[in-house]
Design an enzyme around this catalytic site. Structure first.
Site, PDB file in Angstrom:
ATOM      1  CB  ILE A 140      -0.958  -0.003   1.211  1.00  0.00           C
ATOM      2  CG1 ILE A 140      -2.117  -0.954   0.938  1.00  0.00           C
ATOM      3  CG2 ILE A 140      -1.480   1.408   1.502  1.00  0.00           C
ATOM      4  CD1 ILE A 140      -3.122  -1.056   2.052  1.00  0.00           C
ATOM      5  CB  VAL A 143       0.079   1.225  -4.425  1.00  0.00           C
ATOM      6  CG1 VAL A 143      -1.053   1.859  -5.227  1.00  0.00           C
ATOM      7  CG2 VAL A 143       0.365  -0.177  -4.958  1.00  0.00           C
ATOM      8  CD  GLU A 144      -2.436   5.376  -1.505  1.00  0.00           C
ATOM      9  OE1 GLU A 144      -2.398   6.586  -1.803  1.00  0.00           O
ATOM     10  OE2 GLU A 144      -3.436   4.648  -1.717  1.00  0.00           O
ATOM     11  CB  THR A 145       3.873   8.049  -1.399  1.00  0.00           C
ATOM     12  OG1 THR A 145       4.314   7.171  -0.347  1.00  0.00           O
ATOM     13  CG2 THR A 145       2.543   8.689  -1.018  1.00  0.00           C
ATOM     14  CE1 TYR A 339      -4.344   2.200  -3.875  1.00  0.00           C
ATOM     15  CE2 TYR A 339      -5.556   0.671  -2.485  1.00  0.00           C
ATOM     16  CZ  TYR A 339      -4.586   1.631  -2.637  1.00  0.00           C
ATOM     17  OH  TYR A 339      -3.842   2.024  -1.543  1.00  0.00           O
TER      18      TYR A 339
END
Length: 360
Positions: A140, A143-145, A339
């Site tokens: 996560i 994927v986010e940053t 996602y």
């Protein structure tokens, strides 16, 4: 003998020369003055903003009305934020394989392996406390940053004010949601004694390495490293614990798979019925079988609810999985089956590479 110049013609020539930025009578050309761009409009002296401030301080007596009003007067409308929040004018057909390739790239995989190695003890602590596997937490954040590489460069107060008070037309109005997030931003800044004007994030107001909205920061962020403050920008232990706590609070169940393999029924009423709830687990294994879905042996033995999840592949046939409550929990982070599958498959890839590394 030359003709006498026409006075009207001389006057017109002078006007044309002046308009072109030059001077007549032999003087040197002068560059035309460039217009000075005006700054983006602010949010001072607006009735709707004043009403928001009054309601905010009524709900939160710890906030100072003058401080809040001054901060909003300094906030600026951001046209780029308004553009980015809009859907594409000509959206491309959904394609799981293309989407997957964006997040299972070399950079994320390399950085994910390093992140897991460097923070193994915190990931283990989070897994023991909340039951969320390390591979899901690491994926996560990747994927986010990309592990903090891309956290956004907008002032959060600018982004949230733009979407709270000037939400663009052309899509469903979400200004109420962003007003709530702006309220949470002020509450968060006051609680943590941070200058609200210095907080930066994405164009939608998401903050820090895990891209929590301000309300999620208030509800789910934790101080895992025990230093007395929660920092989702720089404290990796806090980020790890907060992601795990978010998933656990949104239904993550310890030891439960995220999905099972499944072959859907042929196109028709049975498939449509199974797809109707979208990603919300709604059917038992027997109910899915009655409608023609063929689950893997493990899926057939599963006692909980399942969702038939469709992942389109452009012009090629779609892919399908049977999602569990843990699949649903991941989509609480981002309401998208694509996602969730990207998180799951990136996590699986990182776990496999870590196993190889440990073997060496």
């Amino acid at each position: 003998m030359s003709a006498t110049p026409n006075p009207l013609r001389r006057h017109l020539a002078a006007l044309i020369a002046a308009a072109a930025g030059t001077l007549v009578l032999g003087q040197a050309p002068v560059a035309a003055a460039q217009p000075v761009p005006s700054p983006p409009p602010g949010y001072e002296r607006r009735d709707d903003v004043s009403a928001f401030v009054r309601q905010l301080v009524e709900r939160h007596p710890e906030l100072d009305e003058e401080v809040v009003a001054t901060a909003l007067a300094d906030a600026r409308y951001q046209p780029q934020v308004a553009r980015l929040i809009m859907p594409a004018a000509s959206p491309a057909a959904k394609n799981w394989k293309v989407y997957r390739s964006r997040f299972l790239d070399t950079l994320r995989v390399r950085e994910g392996v390093a992140f897991w190695r460097d923070n193994a003890r915190w990931l283990q602590a989070a897994e023991e406390r909340w039951g969320v596997p390390a591979q899901v937490i690491v994926a996560i954040i990747g994927v986010e940053t990309i592990y903090g590489r891309q956290t956004g460069g907008f002032r959060a107060i600018d982004a949230l004010s733009t979407l709270a008070f000037d939400f663009p037309r052309g899509r469903s109005d979400r200004s109420a949601f962003f007003r709530d997030e702006l309220e949470a931003l002020f509450t968060l800044a006051a609680r943590d004694r941070v200058n609200v004007m210095t907080i930066k994030g994405s164009y939608a107001g998401a903050l820090g390495m895990p891209q929590f909205m301000p309300s999620s920061w208030l509800k789910f962020a934790v101080d895992l490293d025990g230093d007395g403050r929660i920092d989702l920008h720089r404290s990796v232990p806090d980020v790890i614990g907060s992601v795990a706590n978010f998933l656990a609070a949104n239904g993550w169940q310890r030891g439960l798979p995220t999905h099972f393999d499944v072959l859907p029924p042929p196109e028709g009423p049975d498939r449509e019925a199974l797809l109707a709830p979208d990603i919300l687990p709604s059917f038992g294994a027997a109910q899915m079988a009655e409608r023609g879905a063929s689950l893997s042996p493990a899926g057939q033995q599963y006692a909980g609810r399942l969702a038939l999840v469709e992942l389109r592949n452009g012009v090629e046939p779609p892919s399908f999985v049977a999602g569990t409550d843990n699949f649903w929990a991941i989509t609480r982070y981002n309401w998208s089956a694509y996602y969730a599958m990207a998180v799951i498959e990136l996590g699986q890839t990182l776990a496999s590479l870590r196993t190889v590394a440990d073997g060496r």
